[in-house]
Each structure stands twice: as C-alpha cells, then as structure tokens.
Design a protein around this motif. Structure first.
Motif, mmCIF file in Angstrom:
data_model
loop_
_atom_site.group_PDB
_atom_site.id
_atom_site.type_symbol
_atom_site.label_atom_id
_atom_site.label_comp_id
_atom_site.label_asym_id
_atom_site.label_seq_id
_atom_site.Cartn_x
_atom_site.Cartn_y
_atom_site.Cartn_z
ATOM 1 N N THR A 1 0.835 -1.197 0.000
ATOM 2 C CA THR A 1 0.000 0.000 0.000
ATOM 3 C C THR A 1 0.870 1.247 0.000
ATOM 4 O O THR A 1 0.607 2.207 -0.719
ATOM 5 N N PHE A 2 1.936 1.229 0.805
ATOM 6 C CA PHE A 2 2.861 2.363 0.870
ATOM 7 C C PHE A 2 3.454 2.641 -0.511
ATOM 8 O O PHE A 2 3.477 3.783 -0.964
ATOM 9 N N ALA A 3 3.928 1.602 -1.188
ATOM 10 C CA ALA A 3 4.565 1.780 -2.499
ATOM 11 C C ALA A 3 3.590 2.366 -3.514
ATOM 12 O O ALA A 3 3.920 3.328 -4.215
ATOM 13 N N GLN A 4 2.395 1.795 -3.592
ATOM 14 C CA GLN A 4 1.455 2.298 -4.596
ATOM 15 C C GLN A 4 0.998 3.715 -4.273
ATOM 16 O O GLN A 4 0.770 4.508 -5.166
ATOM 17 N N SER A 5 0.909 4.052 -2.991
ATOM 18 C CA SER A 5 0.498 5.415 -2.642
ATOM 19 C C SER A 5 1.606 6.426 -2.974
ATOM 20 O O SER A 5 1.316 7.552 -3.369
ATOM 21 N N GLU A 6 2.865 6.015 -2.838
ATOM 22 C CA GLU A 6 3.993 6.886 -3.192
ATOM 23 C C GLU A 6 4.080 7.090 -4.703
ATOM 24 O O GLU A 6 4.444 8.162 -5.162
ATOM 25 N N LEU A 7 3.763 6.050 -5.463
ATOM 26 C CA LEU A 7 3.838 6.133 -6.921
ATOM 27 C C LEU A 7 2.705 6.950 -7.517
ATOM 28 O O LEU A 7 2.878 7.626 -8.522
ATOM 29 N N GLY A 8 1.538 6.879 -6.911
ATOM 30 C CA GLY A 8 0.360 7.514 -7.485
ATOM 31 C C GLY A 8 -0.347 6.547 -8.419
ATOM 32 O O GLY A 8 -0.088 5.342 -8.401
ATOM 33 N N GLU A 9 -1.223 7.063 -9.257
ATOM 34 C CA GLU A 9 -2.027 6.208 -10.124
ATOM 35 C C GLU A 9 -1.144 5.433 -11.102
ATOM 36 O O GLU A 9 -0.395 6.016 -11.883
ATOM 37 N N ILE A 10 -1.251 4.125 -11.051
ATOM 38 C CA ILE A 10 -0.461 3.267 -11.920
ATOM 39 C C ILE A 10 -1.186 3.120 -13.252
ATOM 40 O O ILE A 10 -2.372 2.800 -13.301
ATOM 41 N N PRO B 1 -4.515 -1.703 -14.720
ATOM 42 C CA PRO B 1 -3.391 -1.579 -13.787
ATOM 43 C C PRO B 1 -3.742 -0.877 -12.480
ATOM 44 O O PRO B 1 -3.044 -1.056 -11.476
ATOM 45 N N THR B 2 -4.835 -0.120 -12.459
ATOM 46 C CA THR B 2 -5.196 0.575 -11.218
ATOM 47 C C THR B 2 -5.672 -0.375 -10.125
ATOM 48 O O THR B 2 -5.837 0.039 -8.982
ATOM 49 N N LEU B 3 -5.855 -1.660 -10.454
ATOM 50 C CA LEU B 3 -6.155 -2.636 -9.394
ATOM 51 C C LEU B 3 -5.050 -2.646 -8.344
ATOM 52 O O LEU B 3 -5.303 -2.910 -7.174
ATOM 53 N N VAL B 4 -3.825 -2.343 -8.771
ATOM 54 C CA VAL B 4 -2.707 -2.274 -7.821
ATOM 55 C C VAL B 4 -2.933 -1.136 -6.832
ATOM 56 O O VAL B 4 -2.621 -1.264 -5.653
ATOM 57 N N ASN B 5 -3.503 -0.023 -7.292
ATOM 58 C CA ASN B 5 -3.820 1.089 -6.400
ATOM 59 C C ASN B 5 -5.011 0.769 -5.512
ATOM 60 O O ASN B 5 -5.002 1.056 -4.320
ATOM 61 N N ASP B 6 -6.025 0.173 -6.118
ATOM 62 C CA ASP B 6 -7.281 -0.042 -5.408
ATOM 63 C C ASP B 6 -7.249 -1.223 -4.446
ATOM 64 O O ASP B 6 -7.838 -1.164 -3.367
ATOM 65 N N LYS B 7 -6.586 -2.298 -4.832
ATOM 66 C CA LYS B 7 -6.609 -3.533 -4.040
ATOM 67 C C LYS B 7 -5.250 -4.223 -4.098
ATOM 68 O O LYS B 7 -5.127 -5.331 -4.633
ATOM 69 N N PRO B 8 -4.191 -3.583 -3.560
ATOM 70 C CA PRO B 8 -2.838 -4.131 -3.718
ATOM 71 C C PRO B 8 -2.628 -5.503 -3.081
ATOM 72 O O PRO B 8 -1.741 -6.246 -3.495
ATOM 73 N N PHE B 9 -3.430 -5.866 -2.080
ATOM 74 C CA PHE B 9 -3.235 -7.151 -1.410
ATOM 75 C C PHE B 9 -4.246 -8.217 -1.820
ATOM 76 O O PHE B 9 -4.228 -9.313 -1.285
ATOM 77 N N SER B 10 -5.094 -7.895 -2.772
ATOM 78 C CA SER B 10 -6.057 -8.911 -3.219
ATOM 79 C C SER B 10 -6.009 -8.988 -4.741
ATOM 80 O O SER B 10 -5.125 -9.639 -5.296
ATOM 81 N N GLU B 11 -6.896 -8.309 -5.427
ATOM 82 C CA GLU B 11 -6.958 -8.383 -6.884
ATOM 83 C C GLU B 11 -5.758 -7.737 -7.571
ATOM 84 O O GLU B 11 -5.520 -7.974 -8.758
ATOM 85 N N ALA C 1 3.759 4.910 -13.316
ATOM 86 C CA ALA C 1 2.726 5.810 -12.817
ATOM 87 C C ALA C 1 2.727 7.053 -13.719
ATOM 88 O O ALA C 1 3.519 7.141 -14.670
ATOM 89 N N LEU C 2 1.871 7.997 -13.429
ATOM 90 C CA LEU C 2 1.765 9.173 -14.286
ATOM 91 C C LEU C 2 3.077 9.937 -14.396
ATOM 92 O O LEU C 2 3.387 10.489 -15.449
ATOM 93 N N LYS C 3 3.882 9.955 -13.314
ATOM 94 C CA LYS C 3 5.090 10.780 -13.322
ATOM 95 C C LYS C 3 6.388 10.002 -13.141
ATOM 96 O O LYS C 3 7.457 10.612 -13.145
ATOM 97 N N THR C 4 6.328 8.669 -12.996
ATOM 98 C CA THR C 4 7.558 7.927 -12.728
ATOM 99 C C THR C 4 7.418 6.465 -13.135
ATOM 100 O O THR C 4 6.307 5.972 -13.333
#
Length: 126
Positions: free
Chosen positions: A29-38, A87-97, A61-64
């Motif tokens: 969750t920390f990683a995806q929140s730091e990256l922003g929308e994947i 790919p936004t499933l990683v943002n929305d549900k990083p530990f499941s879907e 992500a949008l910037k990296t």
C-alpha cells in the motif's frame, strides 16, 4: 490489510504471501500510494526464473517508473493478466486483486531477509 504469519515484506516495498511452496507477490500500500495512479505494468513471462532482490518487472505511474524486486527466489507460475487491462487494481486492491505474479519458491531460507508486517510498518514510519 490484515497482518498474517505467511505475509512477508521486502525493503523494496514488495510483499509475498506464502502458501506451501507457492508465493503470491505484489507491491505494498505504501509503495502504490507513493507512486500515485499506476497506468502500466510490465510483468515477466511464465517460466521465467528470478533470484531474490532481482528486478522482475516495472510499474509506470503518471510521473515515474519504478522497478519491481522479487522478494524470494523462484519461477513464475502465474501472472495477473487482469493488470494488463486494469493496472489501477494495484492502487485499489494491492493485497487482493492487485497481486502481480505467483512463483514456485525455490529457497524458503530467503524468508530470513524479509520483514514481518510489524517490522515493515516501523521501516516506513521512520
């Protein structure tokens, strides 16, 4: 996310859930929140083999763009094809879907190099 005895974390912000000798891998969750929308994910092919801490793909992500590091050594047995179209499933549900790959773990001794949930939380809250 629930802390679990079979969930381990790398210092590079990937997680692995161990079930028998199979590991499900994703980013935290920390990683995806730091990256922003994947917006794009580059994942390996079935049968590819990786050593612990080796780059196995990347997320854009949008910037990296960020490399993905394999938490344990093993062979890719499944790839989450849903991420290629959503790919936004990683943002929305990083530990499941939002899981990325499954591996046949070749060396469980590598678990000693990974962090528990509690230790990982301490490492990101410094």
């Amino acid at each position: 996310m629930e802390a679990s005895d079979n969930l381990y974390f790398s210092k590079e912000h990937t997680w692995i859930k161990i079930e028998n000798d199979t590991g499900t891998v994703g980013i935290t969750t920390f990683a995806q929140s730091e990256l922003g929308e994947i917006v794009y994910i580059d994942l390996p092919n079935l049968g590819d083999e990786f050593e612990q801490d080796e780059v196995f793909g990347s997320v854009e992500a949008l910037k990296t763009v960020s490399d993905l590091f394999m938490p344990l050594s093993g062979e890719i047995t499944a790839v989450n094809e849903n991420l290629l179209e959503n790919p936004t499933l990683v943002n929305d549900k990083p530990f499941s879907e939002g899981w990325m790959v499954k591996i046949q773990v070749s060396d469980l001794d590598g678990l000693s190099n990974l962090l528990s949930y509690e230790a990982y939380q301490k490492s990101i809250n410094k």
